[in-house]
Each structure stands twice: as structure tokens, then as C-alpha cells.
Design a protein around this motif. Structure first.
Motif, mmCIF file in Angstrom:
data_model
loop_
_atom_site.group_PDB
_atom_site.id
_atom_site.type_symbol
_atom_site.label_atom_id
_atom_site.label_comp_id
_atom_site.label_asym_id
_atom_site.label_seq_id
_atom_site.Cartn_x
_atom_site.Cartn_y
_atom_site.Cartn_z
ATOM 1 N N ALA A 263 54.356 34.256 65.199
ATOM 2 C CA ALA A 263 53.538 33.091 65.544
ATOM 3 C C ALA A 263 52.809 32.551 64.324
ATOM 4 N N THR A 264 52.255 33.452 63.513
ATOM 5 C CA THR A 264 51.548 32.999 62.308
ATOM 6 C C THR A 264 52.510 32.409 61.292
ATOM 7 N N ALA A 265 53.759 32.889 61.264
ATOM 8 C CA ALA A 265 54.736 32.319 60.330
ATOM 9 C C ALA A 265 55.027 30.868 60.682
ATOM 10 N N VAL A 266 55.288 30.601 61.963
ATOM 11 C CA VAL A 266 55.527 29.222 62.389
ATOM 12 C C VAL A 266 54.261 28.381 62.205
ATOM 13 N N ALA A 267 53.107 28.970 62.496
ATOM 14 C CA ALA A 267 51.847 28.239 62.317
ATOM 15 C C ALA A 267 51.601 27.924 60.849
ATOM 16 N N LEU A 268 52.032 28.813 59.954
ATOM 17 C CA LEU A 268 51.859 28.547 58.524
ATOM 18 C C LEU A 268 52.682 27.340 58.092
ATOM 19 N N VAL A 269 53.882 27.202 58.630
ATOM 20 C CA VAL A 269 54.699 26.024 58.326
ATOM 21 C C VAL A 269 53.983 24.753 58.786
ATOM 22 N N MET A 270 53.431 24.792 59.993
ATOM 23 C CA MET A 270 52.688 23.631 60.487
ATOM 24 C C MET A 270 51.444 23.374 59.642
ATOM 25 N N LEU A 271 50.807 24.453 59.159
ATOM 26 C CA LEU A 271 49.619 24.304 58.318
ATOM 27 C C LEU A 271 49.958 23.609 57.007
ATOM 28 N N VAL A 272 51.093 23.958 56.419
ATOM 29 C CA VAL A 272 51.507 23.315 55.173
ATOM 30 C C VAL A 272 51.715 21.823 55.388
ATOM 31 N N PHE A 273 52.395 21.465 56.469
ATOM 32 C CA PHE A 273 52.601 20.050 56.761
ATOM 33 C C PHE A 273 51.275 19.351 57.039
ATOM 34 N N SER A 274 50.336 20.040 57.670
ATOM 35 C CA SER A 274 49.026 19.439 57.941
ATOM 36 C C SER A 274 48.273 19.162 56.646
ATOM 37 N N PHE A 275 48.349 20.094 55.692
ATOM 38 C CA PHE A 275 47.712 19.872 54.400
ATOM 39 C C PHE A 275 48.348 18.689 53.675
ATOM 40 N N ILE A 276 49.664 18.592 53.764
ATOM 41 C CA ILE A 276 50.347 17.461 53.131
ATOM 42 C C ILE A 276 49.880 16.153 53.741
ATOM 43 N N MET A 277 49.782 16.108 55.079
ATOM 44 C CA MET A 277 49.312 14.896 55.743
ATOM 45 C C MET A 277 47.873 14.596 55.371
ATOM 46 N N LEU A 278 47.043 15.631 55.214
ATOM 47 C CA LEU A 278 45.653 15.420 54.815
ATOM 48 C C LEU A 278 45.581 14.802 53.424
ATOM 49 N N LEU A 279 46.409 15.290 52.507
ATOM 50 C CA LEU A 279 46.444 14.711 51.166
ATOM 51 C C LEU A 279 46.904 13.260 51.208
ATOM 52 N N VAL A 280 47.889 12.980 52.055
ATOM 53 C CA VAL A 280 48.371 11.600 52.176
ATOM 54 C C VAL A 280 47.268 10.691 52.714
ATOM 55 N N ILE A 281 46.557 11.154 53.738
ATOM 56 C CA ILE A 281 45.475 10.357 54.320
ATOM 57 C C ILE A 281 44.379 10.098 53.296
ATOM 58 N N ASN A 282 43.975 11.141 52.559
ATOM 59 C CA ASN A 282 42.932 10.965 51.547
ATOM 60 C C ASN A 282 43.390 10.014 50.451
ATOM 61 N N GLY A 283 44.673 10.120 50.061
ATOM 62 C CA GLY A 283 45.182 9.206 49.049
ATOM 63 C C GLY A 283 45.193 7.765 49.523
ATOM 64 N N LEU A 284 45.583 7.548 50.780
ATOM 65 C CA LEU A 284 45.587 6.192 51.324
ATOM 66 C C LEU A 284 44.172 5.631 51.439
ATOM 67 N N GLN A 285 43.224 6.480 51.843
ATOM 68 C CA GLN A 285 41.842 6.016 51.938
ATOM 69 C C GLN A 285 41.274 5.680 50.566
#
Length: 295
Positions: A263-285
Motif C-alpha cells: 500500500a505504501t509503495a503505491v501511495a509513494l507513486v501517487m505522492l511523487v505525482f502529487s509533488f510534481i503537480m504541486l511544483l507545476v501549480i506553484n510555477g504557474l502561480q
């Protein structure tokens, strides 16, 4: 004269004024105390859980990790989660712009009610949203009972996932675009019209460049929100393996089977994508703020 007036003041008056001036700068306690509270909050709420997630994943070997995150059922959930999230965010990109345009540019009865309803997905529990959508779109629902005889099934399949994600993601686009649209100078539109531009040319060449940073930010926020959505989806998705099973449900299923490392392995994959999206959002802002300053 000024020196005489100042010498006539009581001896403690000047230090008192300086003390008040220094105190006026500190509305909340000092830097060290507030920094300590901030770091403690971040450690307890954010850093410790995320660190535990990563450390639990490290109990797997690389081969075990790869097998856990690339199993056929997990890959199918990735495709549904990210594909449905992207499609829902794309729909919200256009629908959110239309809703924001109507709320800003037009006056009509019940406008405040419509404006308040935009924020309903923020306040409504996600499980309630999922149950409501299911009651509407299921085969025996208020709307689904008329669509299903026509061969249109909107519940208990990937279509239901997209609809639920559209519902919870629309406010992000509307609330991001609305203030930018309110600050747009109408004189620019009038000038373009006086120069012979059509409505489409005015929108494409004058308004759209100013709205594009806000639209991209709202799109990214709606996409990131949809990736982690769970409550409003499980009731309307049907949760059929390889067909309508989202990634958060995969994680919950592994936890129920006591496969914490998987479960944590799959959650880690989702966490990486979430961090990427956070960086994209901050860059757009940041891009949006830079464009605003340069304008």
C-alpha cells in the motif's frame, strides 16, 4: 520652538513611544516562537507521516517494489485515475471559464445563490456527493432511468468516475479565473471593438492572454484534486477491477489485506505525482504574478 516643546515632554514619553512603535510591529509572538510552532506543526502533520510512508516502502526490495507498483490491476487503476482526472480537469477548464464569465459579466435574479452553489463541492462531504450522483445517474435514478433505455449508462463505470471528478473540481477553475476576469479592464475590449475586431478576435487576442495563467492554474489544481479523490468516486464507479477501480481504492484494499508495504509503495507513486503537480501549480502561480507585475 520645537526643541522647547520636546523638552517640555515628560522624561518617559519618548521611550514609551518607541516601545509602542516596536510593539506595533509584532502582532503575534516573536519570530523564534512562531517558527517553532510552524516547524512543530509541519513535523507532526506533514513530515513525520510522509517520512513513515517512505521508510515503510524501503522495507521492500527493488524487485518487490516494482512488482507492487506495476501489477496489471494497479496499472489499470493508474490509467483510470490519471486519465479520468485529466479529462475532468479539461472539461472544468471550459465549464469553469463559462461559469466565471456569467458570474462576472452578467446580472440576473439569483446570481448570489448561483455564486454560493459554486462552492458547494468544497463544503459538501465527498461521500454525500457520491451518493447524490449515484441516486441521480443510476439505472433507477431520477435521470438514469431515462438514459439507460437509450443505451447511455453514466453510473458504475468510468463515465461515473469522470462525472464525480468534474463535480468536485469545477470550483477550483471558477474561483481561480473569477478574480482575474473581474480585474480585466473593459476599456481594452471596447478599444478592440472600436478598431473593428469581432467578438471572437477580442476574446482570443485581448482576454485569453490575460486569462491563460489563471486557466492553467485552475486546470492544474482541479487535476491534482481529482487524482487523490476517493469518497465521491467509490459510490458511483462500480469499483470493478481493471475497469472502474481507482488507485486510492487499490491502496485501501491493500491495507485491508494487511499488505502495508504494498500500500505504501503505491501511495509513494501517487505522492511523487502529487509533488510534481504541486511544483507545476506553484510555477504557474509565479508566472501569473510575474505577468501581473509586468503588466
Amino acid at each position: 520652538m520645537t526643541g522647547a516643546a520636546s523638552s517640555a515632554l515628560p522624561a518617559g514619553a519618548a521611550p514609551l513611544s518607541r516601545g509602542r512603535a516596536r510593539g506595533a510591529k509584532r502582532v503575534i509572538p516573536g519570530f523564534h516562537l512562531t517558527l517553532g510552532y510552524t516547524l512543530l506543526y509541519l513535523c507532526l502533520i506533514v513530515l513525520i507521516p510522509l517520512t513513515t510512508l517512505v521508510l515503510k516502502t524501503f522495507t521492500l526490495s527493488w524487485e518487490q517494489f516494482w512488482v507492487a507498483v506495476t501489477a496489471p490491476r494497479v496499472l489499470a487503476s493508474y490509467r483510470l485515475t490519471f486519465g479520468a482526472s485529466f479529462l475532468a480537469a479539461l472539461v472544468n477548464l471550459f465549464a469553469g471559464l463559462l461559469v466565471a464569465w456569467v458570474l462576472v459579466r452578467y446580472k440576473f435574479p439569483g446570481k448570489r445563490i448561483v455564486d454560493a452553489l459554486v462552492d458547494l463541492p468544497f463544503a459538501l462531504p465527498t461521500a454525500v456527493a457520491g451518493i447524490s450522483l449515484t441516486a441521480l445517474l443510476a439505472g433507477n435514478g431520477w435521470i438514469g432511468q431515462y438514459l439507460e433505455p437509450l443505451g447511455i449508462q453514466l453510473a458504475f463505470n468510468p463515465n461515473g468516475v469522470v462525472i464525480a471528478l468534474i463535480f468536485i473540481g469545477l470550483p477550483f477553475v471558477v474561483r481561480t479565473v473569477q478574480p482575474v476576469l473581474e480585474d480585466t479592464e473593459k476599456e481594452l475590449e471596447e478599444a478592440a471593438t472600436s478598431l473593428g475586431a469581432t467578438r471572437w478576435q477580442t476574446f482570443r487576442l485581448v482576454l485569453l492572454p490575460a486569462l491563460m495563467p489563471a486557466l492553467l492554474t485552475g486546470f492544474a489544481m482541479a487535476f491534482a484534486r481529482a487524482i487523490g479523490e476517493y469518497g465521491s468516486v467509490i459510490f458511483i464507479a462500480g469499483n470493478m477491477p481493471m475497469i472502474s477501480e481507482i488507485t486510492p481504492l487499490i491502496i485501501i484494499g491493500k491495507l485491508e489485506q494487511y499488505d502495508y508495504a504494498g500500500a505504501t509503495a503505491v501511495a509513494l507513486v501517487m505522492l511523487v505525482f502529487s509533488f510534481i503537480m504541486l511544483l507545476v501549480i506553484n510555477g504557474l502561480q509565479a508566472w501569473q504574478r510575474k505577468r501581473g507585475v509586468s503588466a
